[in-house]
Design a protein around this motif. Sequence first.
Motif, short mmCIF file in Angstrom:
data_model
loop_
_atom_site.label_atom_id
_atom_site.label_comp_id
_atom_site.label_asym_id
_atom_site.label_seq_id
_atom_site.Cartn_x
_atom_site.Cartn_y
_atom_site.Cartn_z
N PRO A 88 0.45 6.61 4.28
CA PRO A 88 0.11 5.15 3.99
C PRO A 88 0.10 4.47 5.51
O PRO A 88 -0.65 3.45 5.60
CB PRO A 88 1.79 4.85 3.38
CG PRO A 88 1.85 6.01 2.62
CD PRO A 88 1.52 7.22 3.39
N ALA A 92 -2.64 1.73 6.23
CA ALA A 92 -2.29 0.15 6.46
C ALA A 92 -3.03 -0.19 8.02
O ALA A 92 -3.65 -1.37 8.05
CB ALA A 92 -0.93 -0.01 6.56
N ILE A 122 1.05 -2.22 1.30
CA ILE A 122 1.35 -0.93 1.58
C ILE A 122 2.70 -0.78 2.55
O ILE A 122 3.48 -0.09 2.34
CB ILE A 122 0.38 0.01 2.65
CG1 ILE A 122 -1.02 -0.05 1.68
CG2 ILE A 122 0.68 1.14 3.07
CD1 ILE A 122 -2.21 0.62 2.57
#
Length: 684
Positions: A88, A92, A122
Amino acid sequence: MPLRTTQLCIALLYIVLTFTAQASERLQLRLNEASSNAEQVSNQLLSQPTTSFSSEDWLVLGLTQLRLRNKDAAMDAAERVLQNPAPPYLQAQAYLLKAQIYGMLYRDTAIAITQLERAELILQNETDPFSQQLYSDVLQNFAQAYNQLGNVQKAIPYAEQSLALALTGQQPEAELKARITLGRLALQNNAYNQAYQNLNLALQLATRLEDDEALASIHFRLGIAYRKIEDHKHALAHLLQAKERYQKLQRHSNYTYTLMFIGETYLEDTATAEQASQYLNEALTLAKQQDDLLRVGMALQGLGRLAVLQQHDELALQYFNDAVQLFRQQNVQTYLYESSLALAELLFRRQQYADANSLIAELLPHIPQSAAYIQYRYNELVSKLAAHQGNWQLAYTSMQQASTQRFEQFTEQNKLQLDLINNGLSQVAAASQHQTELTQLQQQLQQQRRYSQLLAQAVLVLFLAVVLALVWRKRRKPVTQSAVKLTSAGWHNFCQRTQHQAAKTTLHILAFTPAAITELKLQFGEQRLQQAVQTFIQQLDCSQLAASCVNDDVLWLALHTDDDTAKALQQQLSAQLQALLPEHFASQPFISLRLALQQLSDTPWQLAELNALPEAFWLSWALAATLPPQQQLWLLALHGKAARACEWHSNMVRQDLLNAIRLGSIELSCNNKLLPASAADELT
């Protein structure tokens, strides 16, 4: 068994978290390097096969292409990160990179915001430090995006949230970025006091972190702040600092941006309009080379203002119309409002009231959320148009609103001025406390000094004996030797003697060298030059000479004399020295420089400051060469017009001198004629 399983899970979790933190830290270091040395990092990556690239490699490559303004390559790299499986945090980062590419290279702020929203989804629930710092960056980008759309009121909460997040996580780098953003937004909203506080704290942080890029940005914002309160001298000083820093960092877009504001600042005084033209035209050329339509529009807007000042209305109309068209194409609202207002004001002056009213009507829906200075200009122009049409009610209410906004602006200016005064008073109070402590320390040392007096007396007796011996030896030597004795053994000795004498009496420094010094040494050798110097020294009036030396082929003299006598001596001694040269060289230019030490600094000269005088000599010669005189003798002189106009102890004294000359706090004359301040712009 359950206990051992729990312990094992905790250990595994600790290892995973540690590995993730290390990976994030390593990625951040790579991104910092890519931002600082984009071309080098890009070349290193592209020398490898792309089939071996990880998601991190693609992200780093994308950032280098953003810095190099290769929009298609940058976008492709960001998309590659999102196409591959990635954690993640990396996703991002990729969405933030896409937002910056859309905003900076494609100038599509609306799409940029959609990418920021994906990054926010996120990150908003993540709690690790790296995600929090990245989220702070995303919030700052939100603030900048809404500012580009002309919605300052919506931008400010994002910047404040970014700062709060940085402070909570104790992240100085994120705090620094947030304070710069908040300072910028506060400036646009005429909140000078808030802007000053944030930029002042940012300056302390950037200095502590040794962040050169942030320091350049802060100098730029402080320049804008001083422009807002109409202190154009300090504005130029900060903007010129920002210009030099951005040039050194090779931030070409920022450098171009700074050039425009330097030009805009020179526009505030009709006497410096020509200098404004130089900066604005250079900015326009660079913006076109960089294919940066936003900067092109800004340069055109500045040139439009210049054309208005020079009463070239047709040219101004062309510039403003072109700027409005560019800003409208890129959906950059704040600059669109500025150019539209400038065009409407010009149309009103030309009595084209219908066209002016049409532009004002287009602006009306956007004014409530626009920056305060735009609201003020808008209401002032609406009032004038309404008065011309006989609509006195609208004229009155609009002028009342404009007056209120102007009063608020003056109030903020006064708050800033009071803060600056209070800071000065605080420094005085601190200095007073320091003086008290120093007095106490001196009292404690008095006892030790008493014990030292007997030893000092013994040393004094020995010193007097040595002096008497030297006097006796001196009287036994020919008189002509006394002049030679005054020649310092080297530059360091010259500076020491000059420092000692300057503390007691008015002292002038004269420096001399033939323009063709290298050719003279090649043809006749160094001994011929030394003979000429020795002959010259022996002819001098020793009562006036405090020190002398030859340093880097330049003869330096320190003389006890007043201004008028020093000026006459400069011409007389230059002619004498030139006459001692071989015939061929006696007809070539001869360079001399005169410096009144007390005039150039209001504090006692230190050795480190005197060591900078050769820089003043070479710079003065270089500036004079931009407008070479017809005479053989180049009689140069530096004149201080303000207390402490130059930081002589600085390791960038040449640049400080150039800035001081640009600002008029130091003036350079050649053969009694002042060189224009613009001569400093001929040198890099």
